[in-house]
Write an enzyme that holds these catalytic residues in place. Structure first.
Site, PDB file in Angstrom:
ATOM      1  N   ASP A  22       0.870  -1.181   0.000  1.00  0.00           N
ATOM      2  CA  ASP A  22       0.000   0.000   0.000  1.00  0.00           C
ATOM      3  C   ASP A  22       0.905   1.229   0.000  1.00  0.00           C
ATOM      4  O   ASP A  22       1.442   1.601   1.035  1.00  0.00           O
ATOM      5  CB  ASP A  22      -0.908   0.009   1.235  1.00  0.00           C
ATOM      6  CG  ASP A  22      -1.749   1.295   1.284  1.00  0.00           C
ATOM      7  OD1 ASP A  22      -2.562   1.439   2.200  1.00  0.00           O
ATOM      8  OD2 ASP A  22      -1.569   2.158   0.398  1.00  0.00           O
ATOM      9  N   ASP A  94      -6.017   5.574   4.481  1.00  0.00           N
ATOM     10  CA  ASP A  94      -4.577   5.745   4.709  1.00  0.00           C
ATOM     11  C   ASP A  94      -4.138   5.172   6.050  1.00  0.00           C
ATOM     12  O   ASP A  94      -3.436   5.841   6.823  1.00  0.00           O
ATOM     13  CB  ASP A  94      -4.213   7.233   4.644  1.00  0.00           C
ATOM     14  CG  ASP A  94      -4.145   7.706   3.193  1.00  0.00           C
ATOM     15  OD1 ASP A  94      -4.963   7.215   2.402  1.00  0.00           O
ATOM     16  OD2 ASP A  94      -3.284   8.522   2.841  1.00  0.00           O
ATOM     17  N   HIS A 137      -5.014  11.693  13.857  1.00  0.00           N
ATOM     18  CA  HIS A 137      -5.988  11.588  12.765  1.00  0.00           C
ATOM     19  C   HIS A 137      -7.166  10.686  13.122  1.00  0.00           C
ATOM     20  O   HIS A 137      -8.187  10.719  12.430  1.00  0.00           O
ATOM     21  CB  HIS A 137      -5.330  11.053  11.486  1.00  0.00           C
ATOM     22  CG  HIS A 137      -4.286  11.954  10.927  1.00  0.00           C
ATOM     23  ND1 HIS A 137      -4.538  13.238  10.499  1.00  0.00           N
ATOM     24  CD2 HIS A 137      -2.959  11.770  10.769  1.00  0.00           C
ATOM     25  CE1 HIS A 137      -3.421  13.801  10.080  1.00  0.00           C
ATOM     26  NE2 HIS A 137      -2.446  12.937  10.226  1.00  0.00           N
ATOM     27  N   ASP A 174       2.890  18.733  14.156  1.00  0.00           N
ATOM     28  CA  ASP A 174       2.956  17.762  13.058  1.00  0.00           C
ATOM     29  C   ASP A 174       2.550  18.486  11.764  1.00  0.00           C
ATOM     30  O   ASP A 174       1.782  19.440  11.796  1.00  0.00           O
ATOM     31  CB  ASP A 174       1.966  16.626  13.352  1.00  0.00           C
ATOM     32  CG  ASP A 174       2.042  15.502  12.331  1.00  0.00           C
ATOM     33  OD1 ASP A 174       2.566  14.432  12.671  1.00  0.00           O
ATOM     34  OD2 ASP A 174       1.586  15.712  11.179  1.00  0.00           O
ATOM     35  N   HIS A 176       0.701  17.507   9.402  1.00  0.00           N
ATOM     36  CA  HIS A 176      -0.662  17.196   8.959  1.00  0.00           C
ATOM     37  C   HIS A 176      -1.670  17.775   9.960  1.00  0.00           C
ATOM     38  O   HIS A 176      -1.368  17.922  11.146  1.00  0.00           O
ATOM     39  CB  HIS A 176      -0.884  15.678   8.894  1.00  0.00           C
ATOM     40  CG  HIS A 176      -0.022  14.978   7.902  1.00  0.00           C
ATOM     41  ND1 HIS A 176       1.196  14.423   8.242  1.00  0.00           N
ATOM     42  CD2 HIS A 176      -0.184  14.744   6.581  1.00  0.00           C
ATOM     43  CE1 HIS A 176       1.740  13.870   7.167  1.00  0.00           C
ATOM     44  NE2 HIS A 176       0.927  14.047   6.145  1.00  0.00           N
ATOM     45  N   ASP A 267       7.257  15.242  11.029  1.00  0.00           N
ATOM     46  CA  ASP A 267       7.191  15.297   9.563  1.00  0.00           C
ATOM     47  C   ASP A 267       7.150  16.745   9.090  1.00  0.00           C
ATOM     48  O   ASP A 267       7.098  17.008   7.899  1.00  0.00           O
ATOM     49  CB  ASP A 267       5.991  14.502   9.030  1.00  0.00           C
ATOM     50  CG  ASP A 267       4.722  14.710   9.848  1.00  0.00           C
ATOM     51  OD1 ASP A 267       3.798  13.892   9.716  1.00  0.00           O
ATOM     52  OD2 ASP A 267       4.665  15.699  10.619  1.00  0.00           O
ATOM     53  N   TYR A 307       8.742  10.813   9.120  1.00  0.00           N
ATOM     54  CA  TYR A 307       8.941   9.673   8.225  1.00  0.00           C
ATOM     55  C   TYR A 307      10.300   9.667   7.542  1.00  0.00           C
ATOM     56  O   TYR A 307      10.623   8.743   6.810  1.00  0.00           O
ATOM     57  CB  TYR A 307       7.786   9.616   7.211  1.00  0.00           C
ATOM     58  CG  TYR A 307       6.470   9.587   7.939  1.00  0.00           C
ATOM     59  CD1 TYR A 307       5.712  10.744   8.098  1.00  0.00           C
ATOM     60  CD2 TYR A 307       6.042   8.437   8.586  1.00  0.00           C
ATOM     61  CE1 TYR A 307       4.543  10.747   8.839  1.00  0.00           C
ATOM     62  CE2 TYR A 307       4.874   8.419   9.328  1.00  0.00           C
ATOM     63  CZ  TYR A 307       4.130   9.577   9.464  1.00  0.00           C
ATOM     64  OH  TYR A 307       2.992   9.572  10.220  1.00  0.00           O
TER      65      TYR A 307
HETATM   66  N1  SS9 Z   1       2.101   9.880   0.720  1.00  0.00           N
HETATM   67  C1  SS9 Z   1       1.409   8.971   1.595  1.00  0.00           C
HETATM   68  C2  SS9 Z   1       0.027   9.513   1.952  1.00  0.00           C
HETATM   69  C3  SS9 Z   1      -0.164   9.372   3.445  1.00  0.00           C
HETATM   70  N2  SS9 Z   1      -1.341  10.077   3.878  1.00  0.00           N
HETATM   71  C4  SS9 Z   1      -1.580   9.899   5.335  1.00  0.00           C
HETATM   72  C5  SS9 Z   1      -0.502  10.571   6.146  1.00  0.00           C
HETATM   73  C6  SS9 Z   1      -0.747  10.361   7.635  1.00  0.00           C
HETATM   74  C7  SS9 Z   1       0.315  11.086   8.466  1.00  0.00           C
HETATM   75  C8  SS9 Z   1       0.128  10.888   9.911  1.00  0.00           C
HETATM   76  S1  SS9 Z   1       1.145  11.972  10.894  1.00  0.00           S
HETATM   77 ZN    ZN Z   2       1.882  13.941  10.173  1.00  0.00          ZN
END
Ligand code: SS9
Ligand code: ZN
Length: 666
Positions: A22, A94, A137, A174, A176, A267, A307
């Site tokens: 994935d 995700d 999330h 973060d 996101h 991140d 990451y």
């Molecule tokens: N390019 C991969 C898409 C990932 N999308 C979800 C990211 C969740 C981050 C949690 S901190």
């Molecule tokens: Zn994140």
């Protein structure tokens, strides 16, 4: 005074991983925890922390945020076949499941609760939990974005319920948007949720309209949700600091939380494939420091994303070093925020203006924003799910974070006889007085054979040299004549070719002529508008009610002194308290605490010898103890704010980090 930094980590949380292909989930790997922990070991930070064991969150803990049906569903996953796990995963976005992820998700949430328990019961001052799966999330009845249980949201509810915490600040740095946290507290005025996040006008995951700056919370929670969208990638240290100085910190001090929780996702750092930002790992040393004088220092950080294994490990170490009290690294070469960041700051401040008195004078929405709001609605239909392209951020390189060595003496004091040396401090006298000092200072000394003035001044100059060679971190000096001592420090720092930032709290003009070489900058708090102009490096901050005006001082410190100080990047910070000023002890301590983020904590506090009562509190903060809370702040005086805005308008062309509005350039 409470000390100790908790480290919560258990390798059990590395024992789950993606079992199928994935592309969206492959970056969330067990190595994220192992490289972070190994870096802490390598840097000797594990031994300096208080290791606190994890525990499993109970059903009751999890049900503080999640629904029973969701919990019951997740409970079944350990017994699922691979096919069942893949099918179960399909219903969410995700995220992936694994036979052991439920166990790890309980440990991740339980780790956050252990951290809250240890901080709230005073076993440690602060701490960080290194956990996976992350949490911000996940929603009441859904896993999302690698998250199963919302660790920090559960911790916030738990702190309120079990420890009677009334106000929780959640800082989500973060990259996101932690939409799960926003949904959990959007109508709850006891939890202030702050998040910045890559947004690109809703084109970036999770592509939610409610992640934009105008989503400020609902009903009673209006104003208690702060979204700062990054509409471009490549944001740098200065952009992050600009948001702290001009959005988060003024509101956080007004809110006056009992506890600070951090959704510590890394991140947002350079090299990360998700964020694609350019802020370097040492920025987290400063972000952490800037939160540590809130809530009496009760800061609980919980790992979210991150990451790029190199920048993640470096960022984790930077965060722990600051939690442990190590001097912050120099914030080098900060230019001003980029245009896009400035627009975001401007929009957020105007959206939050109705809810926070510290923002009541903020500018209104820029006109271009009003017009494009409709255009963006049109684009909505055109928005297409962007195809996942491989980010080659692994090739990006950046300098290693600077070493952050703690001097062997943290706080040196020069006190008149009869004044006790506070615990933890070291009394300092100059063992090799400079015989020519009297000559060098004759322009300053009224009476050059005033022996004890001379001995104090020689201790002062020797102390400065010990700070500059990093033998001593910071200092506290009581003198008979504060103005004279200040001029001596200015002259001596200049002779060492060191840049000094002077913050002087007084109640009337002070006799000083600054050289115009930029070697010294002075911010002078007083109650009288200083008529004569003393050059561009002399900055008078006039407060109608004088230095007893807590919110006036804090407004100026957060919105003017900090940005200016960070951009000036001094080698030495000199904090001068003139005898007649009526600053409150706790504001004085906040000033000392906050400004230690500069000059690698080389702060020199100068007061008059009759201020004996202030020696212990000032020394306590110099020793790294958190400054006391000020209580919820009222709004500053309107004419003070207007004066501050005039000052900002005048200075911001030189000091671009002072800007809070985007020129209407569209
Ligand atoms: N390019 C991969 C898409 C990932 N999308 C979800 C990211 C969740 C981050 C949690 S901190
Ligand atoms: Zn994140």
């Amino acid at each position: 005074m409470q000390t100790g930094t908790a480290l919560i980590y258990d390798e059990e949380m590395t024992k789950y991983k993606l079992l199928w292909v994935d592309p969206a989930c492959k970056i969330e790997v067990p190595e994220r925890l192992t490289v972070s922990h190994e870096a802490l070991v390598k840097n000797g930070l594990v031994d300096r922390c208080v290791s606190v064991p994890v525990r499993e969150a109970t059903d009751a803990d999890i049900l503080l945020v999640h629904s029973e049906e969701y919990l019951e569903a997740v409970k079944k996953t350990p017994f699922m076949t691979l096919e069942d796990l893949m099918e179960f995963t399909q219903q969410y976005g995700d995220v992936y499941f694994h036979p052991n992820i439920y166990h790890c998700a309980k440990l991740a949430a339980g780790a956050a609760l252990q951290l809250v328990d240890n901080v709230m019961t005073g076993k440690v001052r602060n701490g960080m939990a290194l956990v996976r799966p992350p949490g911000h999330h996940s929603m009441r009845s859904a896993a999302n974005g690698f998250c199963v249980f919302n660790n920090v949201s559960i911790a916030a509810q738990y702190a309120k319920q079990k420890h009677g915490v009334e106000r929780v600040l959640i800082v989500d740095w973060d990259v996101h948007h932690g939409q799960g946290v926003q949904y959990c507290f959007e109508d709850d005025p006891s939890v202030l949720y702050f998040s910045w996040h890559r947004y690109e006008h809703q084109k970036f995951w999770p592509q939610l309209r409610e992640s934009d700056y105008d989503c400020v919370g609902k009903a009673k929670g209006a104003g208690f949700n702060i979204n700062v969208p990054w509409n471009k990638v490549g944001m740098q240290n200065t952009d992050y600091l600009s948001v702290f100085f001009h959005v988060l910190l003024p509101v956080a001090y007004e809110f006056c939380p009992d506890l600070v929780l951090v959704c510590a996702g890394f991140d947002a750092a350079i090299g990360d494939p998700e964020g694609e930002m350019c802020a370097t790992p040492d920025i987290f040393a400063h972000l952490t420091h800037l939160l540590m004088n809130l809530a009496d220092g009760k800061v609980c950080a919980v790992l979210e994303g991150g990451y790029n294994l190199t920048s993640l490990a470096q960022s984790v170490c930077q965060t722990f070093q600051t939690l442990l009290g190590d001097p912050t690294p120099l914030p080098v070469n900060l230019d001003g925020p980029c245009q896009s960041a400035l627009e975001s700051v401007h929009c957020v401040r105007s959206a939050q203006k109705p809810y926070w008195s510290c923002l009541k004078h903020a500018a209104d929405l820029p006109t271009f924003e009003l017009s494009t709001k409709r255009i963006k609605v049109v684009e909505e239909e055109e928005r297409t799910e962007k195809v996942e392209e491989e980010k080659n951020t692994e090739e990006i390189v950046w300098p290693d974070p600077p070493k952050r060595v703690s001097p062997c003496v943290r706080t040196a004091v020069v006190l008149p006889d009869g004044v006790d040396c506070p615990d933890g401090c070291k009394r300092f006298t100059d063992l090799h007085p400079d015989p020519l000092l009297g000559k060098k200072l004759e322009n300053i000394l009224k009476d050059s054979n005033d022996s004890d003035a001379l001995s104090t001044l020689s201790s002062l100059t020797a102390l400065i040299e010990k700070m500059e060679t990093n033998k001593i971190c910071n200092g506290l000096v009581l003198v008979r004549d504060v103005s004279m001592a200040m001029m001596c420090v200015v002259q001596h720092a200049a002779s060492l070719n060191k840049r000094a930032l002077i913050v002087c709290v007084a109640n009337e003009a002070i006799p000083i002529d600054l050289t115009d070489d930029g070697k010294t900058i002075m911010v002078h708090f007083s109650s009288k508008e200083s008529e004569e102009q003393k050059g561009k490096y002399y900055i008078p901050v006039c407060l109608k009610k004088g230095c007893s005006d807590t919110s006036g001082i804090m407004q100026a410190v957060l919105g003017l002194v900090l940005p200016l100080g960070y951009q000036y990047n001094p080698d030495l910070v000199l904090l001068v308290r003139m005898p007649d000023c009526r600053i409150s002890e706790s504001v004085w301590q906040q000033l000392i605490g906050i400004l230690q983020g500069l000059a690698q904590e080389h702060t020199l506090v100068l007061m008059q010898e009759n201020e004996k009562a202030s020696v212990t509190p000032s020394a306590s903060t110099l020793l790294g103890n958190p400054a006391p809370r000020l209580g919820p702040l009222q709004g500053p005086q309107s004419d003070d704010v207007e004066a501050l805005e005039r000052l900002r308008q005048k200075l911001q062309s030189d000091w671009t980090l002072l800007q809070t509005t985007a020129p209407d350039s569209r």
